[in-house]
Scaffold this motif. Sequence first.
Motif, PDB file in Angstrom:
ATOM      1  N   ASP A 185       0.832  -1.206   0.000  1.00  0.00           N
ATOM      2  CA  ASP A 185       0.000   0.000   0.000  1.00  0.00           C
ATOM      3  C   ASP A 185       0.868   1.257   0.000  1.00  0.00           C
ATOM      4  N   ASN A 186       1.898   1.246   0.828  1.00  0.00           N
ATOM      5  CA  ASN A 186       2.797   2.405   0.898  1.00  0.00           C
ATOM      6  C   ASN A 186       3.562   2.605  -0.405  1.00  0.00           C
ATOM      7  N   ILE A 187       3.961   1.500  -1.018  1.00  0.00           N
ATOM      8  CA  ILE A 187       4.693   1.597  -2.287  1.00  0.00           C
ATOM      9  C   ILE A 187       3.808   2.180  -3.376  1.00  0.00           C
ATOM     10  N   PHE A 188       2.572   1.707  -3.467  1.00  0.00           N
ATOM     11  CA  PHE A 188       1.657   2.238  -4.490  1.00  0.00           C
ATOM     12  C   PHE A 188       1.318   3.702  -4.224  1.00  0.00           C
ATOM     13  N   ARG A 189       1.248   4.069  -2.943  1.00  0.00           N
ATOM     14  CA  ARG A 189       0.992   5.475  -2.611  1.00  0.00           C
ATOM     15  C   ARG A 189       2.174   6.350  -3.046  1.00  0.00           C
ATOM     16  N   LEU A 190       3.374   5.873  -2.764  1.00  0.00           N
ATOM     17  CA  LEU A 190       4.565   6.613  -3.191  1.00  0.00           C
ATOM     18  C   LEU A 190       4.683   6.655  -4.707  1.00  0.00           C
ATOM     19  N   HIS A 191       4.213   5.593  -5.348  1.00  0.00           N
ATOM     20  CA  HIS A 191       4.211   5.574  -6.809  1.00  0.00           C
ATOM     21  C   HIS A 191       3.355   6.717  -7.354  1.00  0.00           C
ATOM     22  N   THR A 192       2.205   6.938  -6.752  1.00  0.00           N
ATOM     23  CA  THR A 192       1.327   8.037  -7.159  1.00  0.00           C
ATOM     24  C   THR A 192       1.988   9.385  -6.885  1.00  0.00           C
ATOM     25  N   VAL A 193       2.604   9.511  -5.714  1.00  0.00           N
ATOM     26  CA  VAL A 193       3.290  10.753  -5.349  1.00  0.00           C
ATOM     27  C   VAL A 193       4.392  11.075  -6.347  1.00  0.00           C
ATOM     28  N   HIS A 194       5.150  10.055  -6.730  1.00  0.00           N
ATOM     29  CA  HIS A 194       6.248  10.259  -7.674  1.00  0.00           C
ATOM     30  C   HIS A 194       5.729  10.551  -9.075  1.00  0.00           C
ATOM     31  N   THR A 195       4.708   9.818  -9.506  1.00  0.00           N
ATOM     32  CA  THR A 195       4.162   9.994 -10.859  1.00  0.00           C
ATOM     33  C   THR A 195       3.671  11.417 -11.085  1.00  0.00           C
ATOM     34  N   TYR A 196       2.992  11.969 -10.092  1.00  0.00           N
ATOM     35  CA  TYR A 196       2.414  13.316 -10.249  1.00  0.00           C
ATOM     36  C   TYR A 196       3.265  14.392  -9.589  1.00  0.00           C
ATOM     37  N   ASN A 197       4.498  14.022  -9.202  1.00  0.00           N
ATOM     38  CA  ASN A 197       5.461  14.973  -8.631  1.00  0.00           C
ATOM     39  C   ASN A 197       4.859  15.754  -7.462  1.00  0.00           C
ATOM     40  N   LEU A 198       4.177  15.029  -6.578  1.00  0.00           N
ATOM     41  CA  LEU A 198       3.554  15.664  -5.427  1.00  0.00           C
ATOM     42  C   LEU A 198       4.565  15.992  -4.333  1.00  0.00           C
TER      43      LEU A 198
END
Length: 356
Positions: A185-198
């Motif tokens: 769950d944490n990895i997929f959340r970080l994946h979203t953060v990285h993808t959208y440069n949050l």
Amino acid sequence: MKNNKTSSNKKNDIFFIDKTIFFKKIEPLYKNYNYEIDSLLEFEINLPFQLPFANDSLYCFNHDKYILHFFYKQKEEQNPFYKHKNFKDYYTSVTVGISYNSKVFKNKDISIFFDIALKELNSKIIAYIVYTKDNTCFYLTREMLSPIIIINLINLKEISCDKKLLMLHNKTPYKKKVLSYKDLDNIFRLHTVHTYNLNPLIRSQSYVLKAKRNLREGLYDDAIISIQIYIEIIIRLVYKEVLISLDKSMQEIKDILEKTSFINLVTRELQKHLGGSWDRTKEGTKINSWYINTYNIRNKIVHNGYYPNFNEVTLAIDSAMKFSDFIFNQIRKNKTKYPKLNSYFTRSEERFSRNA
């Protein structure tokens, strides 16, 4: 270390190198020394590439207190991946010998002998690379070789040997633990953060891991360059967010960052906006440690072609991480003034501390 002492009269069992080569080409060199050569240390290493010197070629290098010998053998093995007889792996095996007087080197650490020989071998590799422009070969460090090698200590008076194991590094394979659902769950959340440069700080942390991986693989210069990139990304990110809080336009920010040198950002601008001591000349401070152990070594690498050693790299990484901790603390102290910047560093620091 494990000992395996041998007193056999069969000289062929005593030496790693062929006994004929030793008595015909190496032993005659001993008469050129004013003191007795009574000991020979041998070990064999397989290079992670092919160094195309003639097969069974021997090169000797005389020094004041010892003689170095390098005996090259060309190896080829069937590559199981291709499953075709015409596809093979080619590499070079080097039997290294150090002839010396046991009284001169009494109680000498075997590891030091290995470093002496590796330095001489690297000098020859660099000379070969420069001459041939062969980019498949490279500077060797311990981490690029087998974790453990056999050292053969020969008493030339008694013609007996004492074999020992020398551990070069602890880079051994291990099985990783399967990720939990929470980890995923944490990895997929970080994946979203990285993808959208949050959170732009995430990219900087990848350079910390790259630096540690380079150290583990023996790429010392790349390790220091990577950890310095980590610091520079943080510094410029912090200053950019400071300028945004001052209502500067993107074009103004771009112009300011281009005109302001990195050192001025570190020692003047960030002190002005974050407070704290940023004097890089003050001994005992984290910025001084980073400046000496990381920044200056990085400059020696990129400007002078300097190649650092293992201790310098570990110190550079440690100093950079402590300096980044200092920066994080200063941001926390200004969290009301720079709430968005504080959110970047607080969240990223928590994530990174769990996985470092």
